[in-house]
Design an enzyme around this catalytic site. Structure first.
Site, PDB file in Angstrom:
ATOM      1  N   GLU A  65      -4.443  -6.657  14.998  1.00  0.00           N
ATOM      2  CA  GLU A  65      -3.951  -5.340  14.586  1.00  0.00           C
ATOM      3  C   GLU A  65      -5.091  -4.319  14.685  1.00  0.00           C
ATOM      4  OE1 GLU A  65      -2.251  -4.211  10.495  1.00  0.00           O
ATOM      5  OE2 GLU A  65      -0.449  -4.740  11.597  1.00  0.00           O
ATOM      6  N   LYS A  68       9.511  -0.801  14.100  1.00  0.00           N
ATOM      7  CA  LYS A  68      10.055  -0.451  12.776  1.00  0.00           C
ATOM      8  C   LYS A  68      11.148   0.601  12.932  1.00  0.00           C
ATOM      9  CE  LYS A  68       5.843  -0.898   9.953  1.00  0.00           C
ATOM     10  NZ  LYS A  68       4.880  -0.152   9.162  1.00  0.00           N
ATOM     11  N   GLY A  77      -4.752  -1.836   5.085  1.00  0.00           N
ATOM     12  CA  GLY A  77      -3.947  -2.961   4.604  1.00  0.00           C
ATOM     13  C   GLY A  77      -4.602  -4.313   4.861  1.00  0.00           C
ATOM     14  N   ARG A  78      -5.078  -4.523   6.083  1.00  0.00           N
ATOM     15  CA  ARG A  78      -5.630  -5.838   6.435  1.00  0.00           C
ATOM     16  C   ARG A  78      -7.045  -6.035   5.914  1.00  0.00           C
ATOM     17  NH1 ARG A  78      -4.471  -2.514  10.486  1.00  0.00           N
ATOM     18  NH2 ARG A  78      -6.102  -1.742  11.894  1.00  0.00           N
ATOM     19  N   LYS A 131       0.839  -1.197   0.000  1.00  0.00           N
ATOM     20  CA  LYS A 131       0.000   0.000   0.000  1.00  0.00           C
ATOM     21  C   LYS A 131       0.877   1.251   0.000  1.00  0.00           C
ATOM     22  CE  LYS A 131      -3.406   2.307   2.843  1.00  0.00           C
ATOM     23  NZ  LYS A 131      -4.276   2.257   4.007  1.00  0.00           N
ATOM     24  N   GLU A 158      10.594  -4.604   4.307  1.00  0.00           N
ATOM     25  CA  GLU A 158      10.644  -6.034   3.961  1.00  0.00           C
ATOM     26  C   GLU A 158      10.300  -6.219   2.481  1.00  0.00           C
ATOM     27  OE1 GLU A 158       9.034  -4.775   6.567  1.00  0.00           O
ATOM     28  OE2 GLU A 158       9.061  -6.115   8.306  1.00  0.00           O
ATOM     29  N   HIS A 216      -4.341 -33.191  17.501  1.00  0.00           N
ATOM     30  CA  HIS A 216      -3.171 -33.991  17.874  1.00  0.00           C
ATOM     31  C   HIS A 216      -2.025 -33.106  18.333  1.00  0.00           C
ATOM     32  CE1 HIS A 216      -4.951 -37.725  16.378  1.00  0.00           C
ATOM     33  NE2 HIS A 216      -5.582 -36.909  15.539  1.00  0.00           N
TER      34      HIS A 216
HETATM   35  O1  F6P Z   1       2.395  -4.052   9.964  1.00  0.00           O
HETATM   36  C1  F6P Z   1       1.938  -2.801   9.651  1.00  0.00           C
HETATM   37  C2  F6P Z   1       1.384  -2.698   8.268  1.00  0.00           C
HETATM   38  O2  F6P Z   1       1.199  -1.356   7.994  1.00  0.00           O
HETATM   39  C3  F6P Z   1       0.097  -3.473   8.063  1.00  0.00           C
HETATM   40  O3  F6P Z   1      -1.014  -2.817   8.528  1.00  0.00           O
HETATM   41  C4  F6P Z   1       0.113  -3.645   6.585  1.00  0.00           C
HETATM   42  O4  F6P Z   1      -0.817  -4.605   6.178  1.00  0.00           O
HETATM   43  C5  F6P Z   1       1.555  -4.038   6.371  1.00  0.00           C
HETATM   44  O5  F6P Z   1       2.264  -3.233   7.290  1.00  0.00           O
HETATM   45  C6  F6P Z   1       2.080  -3.862   4.987  1.00  0.00           C
HETATM   46  O6  F6P Z   1       2.017  -2.539   4.579  1.00  0.00           O
HETATM   47  P1  F6P Z   1       2.201  -2.117   3.061  1.00  0.00           P
HETATM   48  O7  F6P Z   1       1.099  -2.735   2.271  1.00  0.00           O
HETATM   49  O8  F6P Z   1       2.155  -0.640   3.045  1.00  0.00           O
HETATM   50  O9  F6P Z   1       3.535  -2.641   2.581  1.00  0.00           O
END
Ligand code: F6P
Length: 537
Positions: free
Chosen positions: A340, A500, A254-255, A196, A202, A371
């Site tokens: 979250e 972060k 995002g979620r 987003k 990452e 199990h």
């Molecule tokens: O972990 C925080 C967060 O902002 C989540 O809410 C989101 O889904 C994720 O990082 C990834 O964010 P982005 O889509 O901006 O890479």
């Protein structure tokens, strides 16, 4: 408000759920609700008529209906970020007008959906090719909401996947991207960078690694990349052609984003038609949430059960147990969605919460969990409210006998949790084995199941794209209702920021910078171990 609930919980603490069934033979139908062939059964909980009335009153008193309508109408209910919350617009297939700041967002949403569909068709039919021909593999690089939703849905819809194989890379651990790309042909691979913000470290690191991997074999790497983002400036900077950039607005959290461009990998796998069926399922749940009275409203009831177990009875954890193997990633998806969203301790107005907020959510598909951790669920000292999900029909018609076994196990677990096994029964069992005296007593005590452990079951005909859409939207709205009743903002996530920031600031330390006493002793020691490379082996 909470005091009344706590009083009710205290007054009914010793009551057995089974007595509620004895008192009311129609309890199963009285304490379940149906929508389009799926049933949410909450009769195996300690909720009685008065508790339900109280919970429903609480939902009304906290203005759940008004907040719901505000959300759907584009009001900026995410007050700490000044944003509307409109993931529901992404599945508003009717195109009904939805305004943000006086502007209808639907033309943009439907246009992006049409562009995604056109692109998906091109890829799936082979009109869009990589350097080596038709795309065989798609790698979605994203994390959190840009990973869990599509990864969960692609697995759930495996029987409908007839497009390229889809893979998901999320962790910044190089092992993840390495193991995923290994064995793929870069010339027939499409990489989707899903972020987003397009700044998540990452994702951007993995994307760069994928670009280098592709560059070893492909001349024009950019041509085999697509981007899903609301940061169009950054996607352009990164060199992805605008024709393969699918944008969305800041009113999609995002979620909550699997319904839009973030779901592209799913659409590539199952095709536009099945993806639309998934959206239609979500849309149908929206309509149900908007129109059904609260006592028959699945998201509201699911939330009220959650509130009863957590804030009422004090059970701070919740297990999600799909007896549907393809929902294997649903618990992980719900961990982000619920934790979250509602893992907060400050109310919308900045005051401290006076009750516990969101529970710890976890789970695994049955029967595997049986199990592994069900021992604790059945005989541990903590009560873990369980949420079972179960399809009446599997997809493998020739394996119906296995499905029957699966269903028998699911029903047996909720039954065992509720009824338990008394000490007397356990004693009889041990006596039948020939034990006597102290040894009989000792062995019998280990075989007692306290029972009276609550569970709910969501049973549906079959896991189709439409049904999956309904289930995901059901849980989304459940989180919303719980959040409103707690008075929190379910749509921000400030709690992820500090880690972060510190990770960024620690990088120089790992590279050798000495912070002296400014760094706490534990972190300094661990960083020192890393710098030294650790001992061999
Ligand atoms: O972990 C925080 C967060 O902002 C989540 O809410 C989101 O889904 C994720 O990082 C990834 O964010 P982005 O889509 O901006 O890479």
């Amino acid at each position: 408000m909470w005091a009344k609930l706590e009083t009710l919980a205290a007054a009914t603490a010793d009551r057995r759920i089974t007595t509620l069934f004895d008192e009311d033979p129609a309890r199963a139908t009285e304490f379940s609700a149906a929508f389009e062939g799926m049933i949410f059964d909450y009769s195996k909980t300690n909720i009685d008529v008065e508790t339900r009335r109280t919970l429903l009153d609480m939902a009304r008193a906290t203005h759940v209906a008004e907040r719901r309508d505000a959300m759907f109408s584009g009001a900026k209910i995410n007050e700490t970020e000044g944003r509307a919350v409109l993931h529901t617009a992404l599945r508003n297939l009717s195109g009904r007008r939805v305004e943000v700041d006086g502007e209808d967002v639907m033309p943009g949403v439907l246009d992006t959906l049409a562009r995604m569909e056109a692109f998906a068709e091109e890829v799936r039919t082979g009109r869009f090719t990589g350097q080596g021909g038709k795309i065989t593999d798609v790698v979605n690089i994203g994390i959190g909401g840009s990973d869990l939703g599509p990864a969960m849905a692609a697995l759930a819809l495996a029987p409908y996947c007839d497009g390229p194989r889809v893979h998901f890379v999320s962790n910044v651990d190089g092992a993840h991207v390495h193991d995923t790309l290994q064995g793929l042909n870069p010339e027939t691979t499409l990489v989707i960078v899903a972020s987003k913000t397009f700044t998540t470290i990452e994702t951007m690191t993995n994307a760069e690694t994928a670009r280098l991997w592709m560059a070893e074999a492909v001349t024009d790497t950019g041509a085999q990349f697509a981007a899903l983002s609301s940061n169009l400036e950054k996607t352009a900077e990164w060199g992805i052609d605008a024709s393969r950039v699918f944008g969305f607005e800041d009113w999609v959290g995002g979620r909550y984003s699997v319904w839009g461009p973030i779901g592209l990998s799913v659409m590539l796998a199952v095709g536009p038609q099945d993806f639309r069926a998934f959206l239609a399922g979500g849309e149908s749940m929206d309509q149900h949430f908007l129109t059904a009275k609260f006592s028959e409203n699945l998201p509201v009831l699911l939330a009220l059960v959650g509130i009863w177990h957590n804030q009422g009875q004090g059970h701070g954890t919740r297990a999600v147990l799909p007896y549907d193997q393809r929902l294997v990633r649903l618990p992980a998806y719900l961990q982000q969605l619920e934790m979250e969203s509602n893992g907060k301790s400050v109310a919308m107005d900045g005051s401290d919460l006076t009750v516990n907020a969101g529970p710890v959510v976890w789970g695994e598909p049955g029967t595997n969990g049986q199990h592994a951790f069900y021992q604790l669920i059945h005989q541990g000292t903590r009560v873990v409210p369980c949420e079972f999900l179960l399809a009446a029909r599997g997809q493998e018609e020739d394996l119906a006998h296995q499905h029957l076994l699966l269903v028998a196990n699911c029903l047996a677990q909720s039954q065992a949790l509720m009824t338990g096994r008394s000490l007397d029964t356990a004693r009889e069992m041990m006596a039948a084995k020939g034990l006597e005296g102290e040894e009989l007593e000792r062995q019998a005590r280990h075989r007692v199941f306290p029972g009276n452990r609550p569970s709910t079951t969501l049973i549906y005909p079959q896991l189709t794209p439409y049904r999956l859409g309904q289930i995901v939207a059901l849980y989304e709205h459940r989180v919303f209702v719980e959040g409103v009743m707690l008075g929190i903002n379910s749509y921000d996530q400030w709690g992820v920021e500090l880690g972060k920031e510190l990770a960024l600031s620690l990088q120089p330390v790992l590279e050798g910078e000495d912070r002296g006493a400014a760094l706490d002793g534990s972190t300094a020691m661990l960083a020192g171990y890393f710098r030294a490379g650790g001992p061999e082996g």
